[in-house]
Design a protein around this motif. Sequence first.
Motif, PDB file in Angstrom:
ATOM      1  N   PRO A 144      17.377 -30.885-100.301  1.00  0.00           N
ATOM      2  CA  PRO A 144      16.249 -31.793-100.101  1.00  0.00           C
ATOM      3  C   PRO A 144      16.485 -33.205-100.627  1.00  0.00           C
ATOM      4  O   PRO A 144      15.813 -34.134-100.212  1.00  0.00           O
ATOM      5  CB  PRO A 144      15.107 -31.110-100.855  1.00  0.00           C
ATOM      6  CG  PRO A 144      15.773 -30.253-101.864  1.00  0.00           C
ATOM      7  CD  PRO A 144      17.079 -29.837-101.259  1.00  0.00           C
ATOM      8  N   SER A 145      17.423 -33.382-101.531  1.00  0.00           N
ATOM      9  CA  SER A 145      17.643 -34.712-102.109  1.00  0.00           C
ATOM     10  C   SER A 145      19.088 -34.835-102.568  1.00  0.00           C
ATOM     11  O   SER A 145      19.846 -33.858-102.613  1.00  0.00           O
ATOM     12  CB  SER A 145      16.705 -34.928-103.308  1.00  0.00           C
ATOM     13  OG  SER A 145      17.072 -34.079-104.368  1.00  0.00           O
ATOM     14  N   ARG A 146      19.452 -36.054-102.941  1.00  0.00           N
ATOM     15  CA  ARG A 146      20.790 -36.290-103.467  1.00  0.00           C
ATOM     16  C   ARG A 146      20.964 -35.610-104.821  1.00  0.00           C
ATOM     17  O   ARG A 146      22.045 -35.145-105.151  1.00  0.00           O
ATOM     18  CB  ARG A 146      21.037 -37.792-103.603  1.00  0.00           C
ATOM     19  CG  ARG A 146      22.486 -38.097-103.895  1.00  0.00           C
ATOM     20  CD  ARG A 146      22.745 -39.558-103.970  1.00  0.00           C
ATOM     21  NE  ARG A 146      22.667 -40.146-102.646  1.00  0.00           N
ATOM     22  CZ  ARG A 146      22.808 -41.429-102.398  1.00  0.00           C
ATOM     23  NH1 ARG A 146      23.017 -42.265-103.388  1.00  0.00           N
ATOM     24  NH2 ARG A 146      22.741 -41.899-101.187  1.00  0.00           N
ATOM     25  N   LEU A 147      19.883 -35.527-105.604  1.00  0.00           N
ATOM     26  CA  LEU A 147      19.963 -34.822-106.895  1.00  0.00           C
ATOM     27  C   LEU A 147      20.322 -33.354-106.686  1.00  0.00           C
ATOM     28  O   LEU A 147      21.139 -32.795-107.408  1.00  0.00           O
ATOM     29  CB  LEU A 147      18.642 -34.945-107.652  1.00  0.00           C
ATOM     30  CG  LEU A 147      18.346 -36.282-108.296  1.00  0.00           C
ATOM     31  CD1 LEU A 147      16.939 -36.286-108.882  1.00  0.00           C
ATOM     32  CD2 LEU A 147      19.347 -36.605-109.363  1.00  0.00           C
ATOM     33  N   ALA A 148      19.685 -32.720-105.696  1.00  0.00           N
ATOM     34  CA  ALA A 148      19.984 -31.310-105.421  1.00  0.00           C
ATOM     35  C   ALA A 148      21.410 -31.148-104.922  1.00  0.00           C
ATOM     36  O   ALA A 148      22.087 -30.167-105.255  1.00  0.00           O
ATOM     37  CB  ALA A 148      18.995 -30.765-104.385  1.00  0.00           C
ATOM     38  N   ARG A 149      21.893 -32.113-104.146  1.00  0.00           N
ATOM     39  CA  ARG A 149      23.266 -32.057-103.655  1.00  0.00           C
ATOM     40  C   ARG A 149      24.240 -32.144-104.823  1.00  0.00           C
ATOM     41  O   ARG A 149      25.217 -31.399-104.898  1.00  0.00           O
ATOM     42  CB  ARG A 149      23.483 -33.220-102.692  1.00  0.00           C
ATOM     43  CG  ARG A 149      24.734 -33.114-101.886  1.00  0.00           C
ATOM     44  CD  ARG A 149      24.874 -34.246-100.900  1.00  0.00           C
ATOM     45  NE  ARG A 149      23.663 -34.447-100.138  1.00  0.00           N
ATOM     46  CZ  ARG A 149      23.214 -35.640 -99.754  1.00  0.00           C
ATOM     47  NH1 ARG A 149      23.867 -36.718-100.064  1.00  0.00           N
ATOM     48  NH2 ARG A 149      22.100 -35.740 -99.060  1.00  0.00           N
ATOM     49  N   ARG A 150      23.963 -33.052-105.758  1.00  0.00           N
ATOM     50  CA  ARG A 150      24.848 -33.189-106.929  1.00  0.00           C
ATOM     51  C   ARG A 150      24.750 -31.972-107.838  1.00  0.00           C
ATOM     52  O   ARG A 150      25.747 -31.567-108.443  1.00  0.00           O
ATOM     53  CB  ARG A 150      24.477 -34.445-107.698  1.00  0.00           C
ATOM     54  CG  ARG A 150      24.895 -35.701-106.994  1.00  0.00           C
ATOM     55  CD  ARG A 150      24.532 -36.907-107.807  1.00  0.00           C
ATOM     56  NE  ARG A 150      25.001 -38.118-107.168  1.00  0.00           N
ATOM     57  CZ  ARG A 150      24.301 -39.232-107.102  1.00  0.00           C
ATOM     58  NH1 ARG A 150      23.112 -39.295-107.664  1.00  0.00           N
ATOM     59  NH2 ARG A 150      24.784 -40.290-106.503  1.00  0.00           N
ATOM     60  N   ALA A 151      23.560 -31.405-107.966  1.00  0.00           N
ATOM     61  CA  ALA A 151      23.392 -30.216-108.816  1.00  0.00           C
ATOM     62  C   ALA A 151      24.246 -29.064-108.318  1.00  0.00           C
ATOM     63  O   ALA A 151      24.820 -28.314-109.118  1.00  0.00           O
ATOM     64  CB  ALA A 151      21.925 -29.817-108.877  1.00  0.00           C
ATOM     65  N   THR A 152      24.356 -28.915-107.001  1.00  0.00           N
ATOM     66  CA  THR A 152      25.197 -27.858-106.440  1.00  0.00           C
ATOM     67  C   THR A 152      26.654 -28.059-106.838  1.00  0.00           C
ATOM     68  O   THR A 152      27.346 -27.112-107.210  1.00  0.00           O
ATOM     69  CB  THR A 152      25.070 -27.851-104.909  1.00  0.00           C
ATOM     70  OG1 THR A 152      23.699 -27.752-104.553  1.00  0.00           O
ATOM     71  CG2 THR A 152      25.821 -26.689-104.310  1.00  0.00           C
ATOM     72  N   TRP A 153      27.122 -29.298-106.799  1.00  0.00           N
ATOM     73  CA  TRP A 153      28.493 -29.593-107.211  1.00  0.00           C
ATOM     74  C   TRP A 153      28.691 -29.342-108.699  1.00  0.00           C
ATOM     75  O   TRP A 153      29.743 -28.842-109.119  1.00  0.00           O
ATOM     76  CB  TRP A 153      28.855 -31.035-106.879  1.00  0.00           C
ATOM     77  CG  TRP A 153      29.185 -31.239-105.437  1.00  0.00           C
ATOM     78  CD1 TRP A 153      28.357 -31.719-104.462  1.00  0.00           C
ATOM     79  CD2 TRP A 153      30.416 -30.953-104.797  1.00  0.00           C
ATOM     80  NE1 TRP A 153      29.004 -31.750-103.263  1.00  0.00           N
ATOM     81  CE2 TRP A 153      30.279 -31.288-103.442  1.00  0.00           C
ATOM     82  CE3 TRP A 153      31.628 -30.450-105.236  1.00  0.00           C
ATOM     83  CZ2 TRP A 153      31.306 -31.136-102.526  1.00  0.00           C
ATOM     84  CZ3 TRP A 153      32.655 -30.296-104.317  1.00  0.00           C
ATOM     85  CH2 TRP A 153      32.490 -30.637-102.985  1.00  0.00           C
ATOM     86  N   MET A 154      27.682 -29.683-109.513  1.00  0.00           N
ATOM     87  CA  MET A 154      27.808 -29.470-110.962  1.00  0.00           C
ATOM     88  C   MET A 154      27.877 -27.995-111.296  1.00  0.00           C
ATOM     89  O   MET A 154      28.719 -27.572-112.093  1.00  0.00           O
ATOM     90  CB  MET A 154      26.636 -30.122-111.702  1.00  0.00           C
ATOM     91  CG  MET A 154      26.747 -31.609-111.793  1.00  0.00           C
ATOM     92  SD  MET A 154      25.542 -32.355-112.893  1.00  0.00           S
ATOM     93  CE  MET A 154      24.015 -31.836-112.204  1.00  0.00           C
ATOM     94  N   VAL A 155      27.013 -27.192-110.706  1.00  0.00           N
ATOM     95  CA  VAL A 155      27.023 -25.750-110.979  1.00  0.00           C
ATOM     96  C   VAL A 155      28.338 -25.137-110.500  1.00  0.00           C
ATOM     97  O   VAL A 155      28.962 -24.345-111.210  1.00  0.00           O
ATOM     98  CB  VAL A 155      25.802 -25.072-110.314  1.00  0.00           C
ATOM     99  CG1 VAL A 155      25.925 -23.566-110.354  1.00  0.00           C
ATOM    100  CG2 VAL A 155      24.519 -25.515-110.990  1.00  0.00           C
ATOM    101  N   GLY A 156      28.775 -25.522-109.322  1.00  0.00           N
ATOM    102  CA  GLY A 156      30.049 -25.007-108.813  1.00  0.00           C
ATOM    103  C   GLY A 156      31.222 -25.395-109.691  1.00  0.00           C
ATOM    104  O   GLY A 156      32.114 -24.590-109.946  1.00  0.00           O
TER     105      GLY A 156
END
Length: 178
Positions: free
Chosen positions: A95-107
């Motif tokens: 839904p947002s760029r924050l959510a996109r970055r969060a996926t990369w951080m968790v991965g």
Amino acid sequence: MWASLGPPQRARWRDPAAAIGRHLACVILLNAFALTLPLTSVDLLAVRGLGLEQHPEELNAFYAARFAPSMLSAFFGFLSDAVDLRAHCCGVRSPSRLARRATWMVGGLLGSAATLLPITLGMVTSIGRLYAVCIPGAVCIALTTAALEGMLVQKGRALALLLPSGVDGARARSAVQA
């Protein structure tokens, strides 16, 4: 600087952990562990176990290769901004760029943790295996750090937009990113 904000907002932005959020503060702490723990475990378990302290040229080449992915942090930042992992893996758009970055951080954090397992289980018995285990871990840490820095910049910009003065916004953005 803080007079334009009401008392609850003023108190929130004075505390850096409150300004960036508790969850993001926890991710920053985990990233700090991900940066330092592999260095300690690699040095103690793998390097000494392989006897690389008697071969400083191989040890220096290994550490140079280990820190090389951090030179690509601008590329990894672009990657975390441009590529939506959820859309590619699950078919769900973030839904947002924050959510996109969060996926990369968790991965990245999970990948970094996964690369520590062979070291702790004693499966690293040669210099080739040491490279095969540690270089992907370094890439995961560089990805996580780049996504985290991008998220902090975005949080700082959002804070700066709340403040009426450009100077106050710049100070607040710098405080969040520090």
